[in-house]
Scaffold this motif. Structure first.
Motif, PDB file in Angstrom:
ATOM      1  N   THR A 174      46.966  35.655  31.624  1.00  0.00           N
ATOM      2  CA  THR A 174      47.335  36.055  32.978  1.00  0.00           C
ATOM      3  C   THR A 174      46.511  37.263  33.383  1.00  0.00           C
ATOM      4  OG1 THR A 174      49.589  35.364  32.490  1.00  0.00           O
ATOM      5  CG2 THR A 174      49.251  36.632  34.508  1.00  0.00           C
ATOM      6  N   ARG A 175      45.806  37.122  34.473  1.00  0.00           N
ATOM      7  CA  ARG A 175      44.964  38.203  34.971  1.00  0.00           C
ATOM      8  C   ARG A 175      45.378  38.512  36.397  1.00  0.00           C
ATOM      9  NH1 ARG A 175      42.392  42.428  35.181  1.00  0.00           N
ATOM     10  NH2 ARG A 175      40.162  42.644  35.551  1.00  0.00           N
ATOM     11  N   MET A 176      45.679  39.772  36.660  1.00  0.00           N
ATOM     12  CA  MET A 176      46.021  40.152  38.025  1.00  0.00           C
ATOM     13  C   MET A 176      44.913  41.022  38.600  1.00  0.00           C
ATOM     14  SD  MET A 176      50.062  40.405  38.293  1.00  0.00           S
ATOM     15  CE  MET A 176      50.670  41.381  36.942  1.00  0.00           C
ATOM     16  N   LEU A 177      44.621  40.809  39.873  1.00  0.00           N
ATOM     17  CA  LEU A 177      43.513  41.501  40.514  1.00  0.00           C
ATOM     18  C   LEU A 177      43.943  42.082  41.851  1.00  0.00           C
ATOM     19  CD1 LEU A 177      40.968  38.615  39.929  1.00  0.00           C
ATOM     20  CD2 LEU A 177      40.874  40.808  38.766  1.00  0.00           C
ATOM     21  N   LYS A 178      43.137  42.991  42.354  1.00  0.00           N
ATOM     22  CA  LYS A 178      43.323  43.546  43.707  1.00  0.00           C
ATOM     23  C   LYS A 178      44.771  43.989  43.932  1.00  0.00           C
ATOM     24  CE  LYS A 178      39.176  41.999  45.346  1.00  0.00           C
ATOM     25  NZ  LYS A 178      38.153  42.780  45.994  1.00  0.00           N
ATOM     26  N   TYR A 179      45.191  44.957  43.154  1.00  0.00           N
ATOM     27  CA  TYR A 179      46.549  45.484  43.279  1.00  0.00           C
ATOM     28  C   TYR A 179      47.596  44.376  43.159  1.00  0.00           C
ATOM     29  CZ  TYR A 179      44.338  49.845  44.503  1.00  0.00           C
ATOM     30  OH  TYR A 179      43.583  50.979  44.463  1.00  0.00           O
ATOM     31  N   GLN A 180      47.332  43.482  42.234  1.00  0.00           N
ATOM     32  CA  GLN A 180      48.256  42.401  41.908  1.00  0.00           C
ATOM     33  C   GLN A 180      48.525  41.473  43.090  1.00  0.00           C
ATOM     34  OE1 GLN A 180      51.679  44.207  39.984  1.00  0.00           O
ATOM     35  NE2 GLN A 180      50.436  45.058  38.328  1.00  0.00           N
ATOM     36  N   THR A 181      47.586  41.417  44.034  1.00  0.00           N
ATOM     37  CA  THR A 181      47.753  40.447  45.112  1.00  0.00           C
ATOM     38  C   THR A 181      47.151  39.093  44.708  1.00  0.00           C
ATOM     39  OG1 THR A 181      45.724  41.258  46.124  1.00  0.00           O
ATOM     40  CG2 THR A 181      47.790  42.132  46.987  1.00  0.00           C
ATOM     41  N   TRP A 182      46.341  39.100  43.658  1.00  0.00           N
ATOM     42  CA  TRP A 182      45.796  37.855  43.124  1.00  0.00           C
ATOM     43  C   TRP A 182      46.253  37.704  41.679  1.00  0.00           C
ATOM     44  CZ3 TRP A 182      42.844  34.192  45.654  1.00  0.00           C
ATOM     45  CH2 TRP A 182      42.350  34.552  46.908  1.00  0.00           C
ATOM     46  N   THR A 183      46.676  36.513  41.308  1.00  0.00           N
ATOM     47  CA  THR A 183      47.033  36.249  39.919  1.00  0.00           C
ATOM     48  C   THR A 183      46.307  34.984  39.466  1.00  0.00           C
ATOM     49  OG1 THR A 183      49.221  37.180  40.310  1.00  0.00           O
ATOM     50  CG2 THR A 183      48.933  35.889  38.296  1.00  0.00           C
ATOM     51  N   LEU A 184      45.549  35.119  38.404  1.00  0.00           N
ATOM     52  CA  LEU A 184      44.910  33.957  37.789  1.00  0.00           C
ATOM     53  C   LEU A 184      45.641  33.711  36.474  1.00  0.00           C
ATOM     54  CD1 LEU A 184      41.154  35.043  38.074  1.00  0.00           C
ATOM     55  CD2 LEU A 184      42.542  33.837  39.757  1.00  0.00           C
ATOM     56  N   SER A 185      46.078  32.481  36.257  1.00  0.00           N
ATOM     57  CA  SER A 185      46.756  32.232  34.991  1.00  0.00           C
ATOM     58  C   SER A 185      46.357  30.880  34.432  1.00  0.00           C
ATOM     59  CB  SER A 185      48.268  32.318  35.164  1.00  0.00           C
ATOM     60  OG  SER A 185      48.737  31.217  35.892  1.00  0.00           O
ATOM     61  N   LEU A 186      46.455  30.786  33.132  1.00  0.00           N
ATOM     62  CA  LEU A 186      46.166  29.522  32.451  1.00  0.00           C
ATOM     63  C   LEU A 186      47.159  29.361  31.315  1.00  0.00           C
ATOM     64  CD1 LEU A 186      44.319  27.034  31.808  1.00  0.00           C
ATOM     65  CD2 LEU A 186      43.075  28.533  30.251  1.00  0.00           C
ATOM     66  N   PHE A 187      47.856  28.224  31.314  1.00  0.00           N
ATOM     67  CA  PHE A 187      48.663  27.869  30.153  1.00  0.00           C
ATOM     68  C   PHE A 187      47.990  26.665  29.519  1.00  0.00           C
ATOM     69  CE2 PHE A 187      51.950  25.545  27.883  1.00  0.00           C
ATOM     70  CZ  PHE A 187      52.534  26.563  27.144  1.00  0.00           C
ATOM     71  N   ALA A 188      47.729  26.758  28.224  1.00  0.00           N
ATOM     72  CA  ALA A 188      47.069  25.660  27.506  1.00  0.00           C
ATOM     73  C   ALA A 188      47.849  25.375  26.235  1.00  0.00           C
ATOM     74  CB  ALA A 188      45.630  26.046  27.176  1.00  0.00           C
ATOM     75  N   ALA A 189      48.183  24.094  26.036  1.00  0.00           N
ATOM     76  CA  ALA A 189      48.885  23.703  24.814  1.00  0.00           C
ATOM     77  C   ALA A 189      48.117  22.560  24.166  1.00  0.00           C
ATOM     78  CB  ALA A 189      50.310  23.266  25.132  1.00  0.00           C
ATOM     79  N   TYR A 190      47.995  22.617  22.843  1.00  0.00           N
ATOM     80  CA  TYR A 190      47.295  21.558  22.116  1.00  0.00           C
ATOM     81  C   TYR A 190      48.074  21.232  20.853  1.00  0.00           C
ATOM     82  CZ  TYR A 190      43.988  19.410  18.887  1.00  0.00           C
ATOM     83  OH  TYR A 190      43.411  18.578  17.971  1.00  0.00           O
ATOM     84  N   SER A 191      48.276  19.953  20.643  1.00  0.00           N
ATOM     85  CA  SER A 191      48.955  19.536  19.418  1.00  0.00           C
ATOM     86  C   SER A 191      47.956  18.901  18.460  1.00  0.00           C
ATOM     87  CB  SER A 191      50.053  18.516  19.738  1.00  0.00           C
ATOM     88  OG  SER A 191      50.501  17.946  18.530  1.00  0.00           O
ATOM     89  N   PRO A 192      47.677  19.535  17.333  1.00  0.00           N
ATOM     90  CA  PRO A 192      46.762  18.929  16.356  1.00  0.00           C
ATOM     91  C   PRO A 192      47.381  17.726  15.655  1.00  0.00           C
ATOM     92  CG  PRO A 192      47.411  21.170  15.671  1.00  0.00           C
ATOM     93  CD  PRO A 192      48.149  20.865  16.936  1.00  0.00           C
ATOM     94  N   THR A 193      48.694  17.633  15.622  1.00  0.00           N
ATOM     95  CA  THR A 193      49.322  16.488  14.948  1.00  0.00           C
ATOM     96  C   THR A 193      49.381  15.274  15.880  1.00  0.00           C
ATOM     97  OG1 THR A 193      51.478  17.387  15.583  1.00  0.00           O
ATOM     98  CG2 THR A 193      50.698  17.877  13.360  1.00  0.00           C
TER      99      THR A 193
END
Lengths: 272, 441
Positions: B369-388
């Protein structure tokens, strides 16, 4: 002889000053310590309503309204903070609980009302922006005194107040390289702070714009309180104006208020 | 019966609302010293009304459309009005919260309403009571749930509604005790609410019985014996926030039973009995937060593991760590595992042609989670991977606050995997991009 007398007379008014200064000059660290106490530790406890206006260089304004409760742990330098958000809508009812310890990482919890969830949050982000403002978390609850090397640079008047000018240089790398603070000799409140970046340019400027004397509950003590404050990002022109209202000290906030229960069931009596 | 219960909650709510209005008079006794310290004489409104307008659109990007689906490539297209009405008596001891949505679903072309939460609360001494529909969130996982046994709405989540829609309320009562050395909450839920799973009209997912002509659903009947009970006991223990959990109720995702294995005409979805016992611990660690959670899922209707229609008992374990890497930039990682009991019995009882699960399912996840410009922009990424399972899920999102009240978001749900029968892999053809506008008032 005449020469000697003259020089003696010239020195006369100066000497006692130098003498007094050498004798009573408090160490820089002691001044900072006292300043922290005056700014962050007044009273046994405190309640205040805080309005933050976040203003861009071109005048666009955002507003945060919150209630802050604080309690000093008797006998230690530990403190507990409870912050409850009233505005804006997307953070309404959100609450923060901070157990602050000067000598180790704080404990912090956040309550997310939309899913009714209490979560612990990391203590590291003390230099992160507080709710998108120009203030950092550290500006809100205080920076550990031993984290910096403090030097008394000079004494000078700022407006009507006689001030110590203290330079504080962080021992570990942070986003600023030094801070100059003008600390009122009488109240020990910081009236102005300048934060410098790696290029030794002024990056952030703090000013205490209005100081009020607030009587504690019971009327025995009163506390000098900066009820209007501004932090300005000098480079971007963005600034945050803070107005503190409904300040009350020594109101007997119970330790139990600073608990997970309050995050979910905020103490209505205090947050209105 | 459920309606009666909700009506009762509403009646209580009205009672508190009227009490809070009555207390607005000048005679209301108050020990509020903070208020007495105020100088202003502003009039207080006892009932607060807030809410938001939400516009949501999600479009499937794979070009494929579910059989007998609706909406073409649209997975979601709706406008919602949230009304959030709450109030408290002056002492704060009695209070109520009502959060209701009315919405127009442009895909199904219908107006509808939904009570998201509606409860009345009362506090006395160390006890807090809440009665009505309420959202409860337990556990320390980020999108992995071990001891959070409360209903989820996966369809909402996978089609880009805001995160809060992942949770559904339960209809019941909660009592919490807050003591100086121990805290506890107990939740009793007489009315069962299942998870909302992705619907076949809008999502591709694995359902071996989808083609069976008659589909029936059997929910647990309302009654004392069927009332779900969830208990959480918690306290701070040294540096740790420790919780111990116990739950007696049902799996919230159904099992399916066929009337005839060879030539089935009816598939009956039912919710098998389940108990869960677990614990969680969380502490500050190396300037971040370290989380640990474990739970034992006791599948009470299939303790031998021989009934293929009912999930076997299993262990669920989770470890996570989250910290800030730079100013306004946070990273979190998690490792999650499910370990099936009686694996041999499961394998032996599995009908021919059904895909076989592994004994162990492991998933690793990361959230940035990255917030920019006084927290008016939020970039986020959720990534899940199952090796099984050899499958994955990605959810990137960009949010921007135009003003305090107006925000826009855009993001995507991306699924994939080697097989279309695994948890994320089955949603492979359901990839979508979503766009949201929200105005708070």
């Amino acid at each position: 002889m005449r020469y000697t007398t003259l020089s003696f007379m010239l020195l006369m008014p100066v000497l006692p000053c130098i003498h007094a200064f050498a004798q009573n000059k408090p160490a820089a660290t002691e001044i900072v310590q006292k300043s922290q106490e005056a700014f962050y530790y007044s009273g046994n406890d405190m309640k205040s309503n805080v309005t933050m206006e976040l203003i861009t260089a071109d005048g666009k304004k955002r507003t945060r309204v919150l209630t802050m409760l604080r309690r000093n742990d008797p006998g230690t330098a530990n403190q507990k903070y409870f912050l409850y958000f009233h505005e804006p809508g997307d953070v309404r009812r959100m609450a923060f609980l901070v157990w602050k310890y000067p000598e180790k990482d704080d404990d912090r919890w956040i309550f997310i009302p939309a899913v009714n969830m209490v979560r612990r949050v990391a203590a590291k982000d003390s230099r992160s922006s507080f709710v998108g403002s120009d203030f950092t978390y550290e500006d809100i609850s205080g920076r550990d005194v031993p984290a910096d090397t403090h030097t008394l640079l000079r004494e000078e008047r700022l407006g009507d107040a006689d001030c110590y000018v203290i330079q504080s240089v962080p021992k570990a790398a942070t986003e600023y390289t030094k801070k100059l603070a003008w600390i009122d000799k009488k109240t020990f409140l910081p009236l102005k702070e300048e934060y410098y970046d790696a290029q030794n340019q002024l990056a952030r400027l703090f000013t205490a714009d209005k100081i009020e004397n607030v009587a504690g509950q019971g009327g025995k003590k009163s506390y000098q309180t900066a009820t209007k404050r501004t932090m300005k990002n000098v480079k971007s022109g963005h600034r945050t104006d803070v107005t503190i209202t409904r300040v009350a000290y020594d109101i007997g906030l119970d330790d139990g208020i600073f608990s997970e229960r309050s995050l979910q069931n905020p103490p209505q009596q205090w947050i209105k | 019966m459920k309606a009666t219960f909700l009506l009762l909650s509403v009646a209580l709510t009205c009672l508190i609302a009227s009490a809070s209005m009555a207390q607005d008079g000048p005679a209301a006794p108050t020990s509020d010293v903070a208020n007495s310290a105020q100088t202003g004489k502003e009039k207080k409104i006892p009932v607060e009304i807030h809410g938001f307008l939400l516009g949501d659109v999600a479009v499937r990007t794979t070009g494929e459309r579910p059989f007998k689906g609706e909406g073409g490539n649209f997975v979601l297209g709706e406008g919602r009005l949230r009304l959030d009405i709450s109030g408290a008596t002056r002492s704060g001891k009695g209070y109520f919260v009502t959060k209701g949505d009315t919405f127009y679903d442009a895909i199904a072309k219908r107006f509808a309403g939904e009570l998201r939460e509606g409860y009345a609360g009362y506090s006395r001494g160390p006890l807090d009571l809440r009665l009505g529909r309420q959202i409860i969130t337990w556990g320390v996982g980020d999108l992995f749930f071990v001891n959070d046994v409360f209903p989820k709405d996966w369809e909402s989540f996978f089609s880009g509604r805001p995160m809060e829609y992942l949770k559904r309320g339960v209809d019941g009562a909660r009592i919490r005790y807050s003591g100086s050395s121990l805290n506890a909450e107990i939740v009793a839920v007489p009315f069962f609410t299942p998870d909302s799973l992705p619907s076949a009209k809008r999502f591709f997912f694995f359902d071996p019985f989808a083609t069976v002509r008659n589909q029936r659903e059997e929910k647990p009947a309302v009654g004392a014996a069927n009332t779900e009970v969830a208990l959480r006991v918690y306290r701070k223990l040294a540096e740790y926030d420790v919780s111990v959990y116990a739950y007696r109720g049902y799996w919230r995702s159904p099992g399916a039973r066929l009337d005839n294995l060879a030539a089935p005409t009816t598939a009956t979805r039912f919710y098998p009995e389940l108990s869960v016992y677990g614990l969680s611990a969380q502490r500050g660690f190396f300037e971040g937060v370290f989380s640990l959670e474990a739970g034992y899922y006791d599948s009470r209707q299939d303790r031998s593991g021989r009934d293929a229609a009912i999930p076997n008992s299993q262990w669920r374990v989770l470890a996570g760590y989250q910290r800030e890497l730079a100013q306004d930039f946070t990273a979190g990682v998690q490792v999650y595992g499910e370990i099936m009991n009686d694996y041999r019995a499961y394998r032996d009882s599995l009908p021919a042609g059904m895909p076989q699960q592994d004994r162990f399912r492991g998933v690793v996840s990361a959230r940035l989670t990255r917030m920019l410009k006084y927290q008016t922009w939020t970039l986020s990424l959720f990534a899940a991977y199952s090796p099984t399972d050899n499958d994955y899920f990605l959810q990137p999102e960009v949010s921007h606050k135009l003003t305090d009240n107006l925000g826009v978001s855009a993001g995507a749900n991306i699924f994939g995997g080697k097989s279309e029968t695994t948890f994320f892999g089955q949603l492979n053809r359901s990839d979508n991009v979503f766009f949201r506008v929200r105005y708070d008032f």
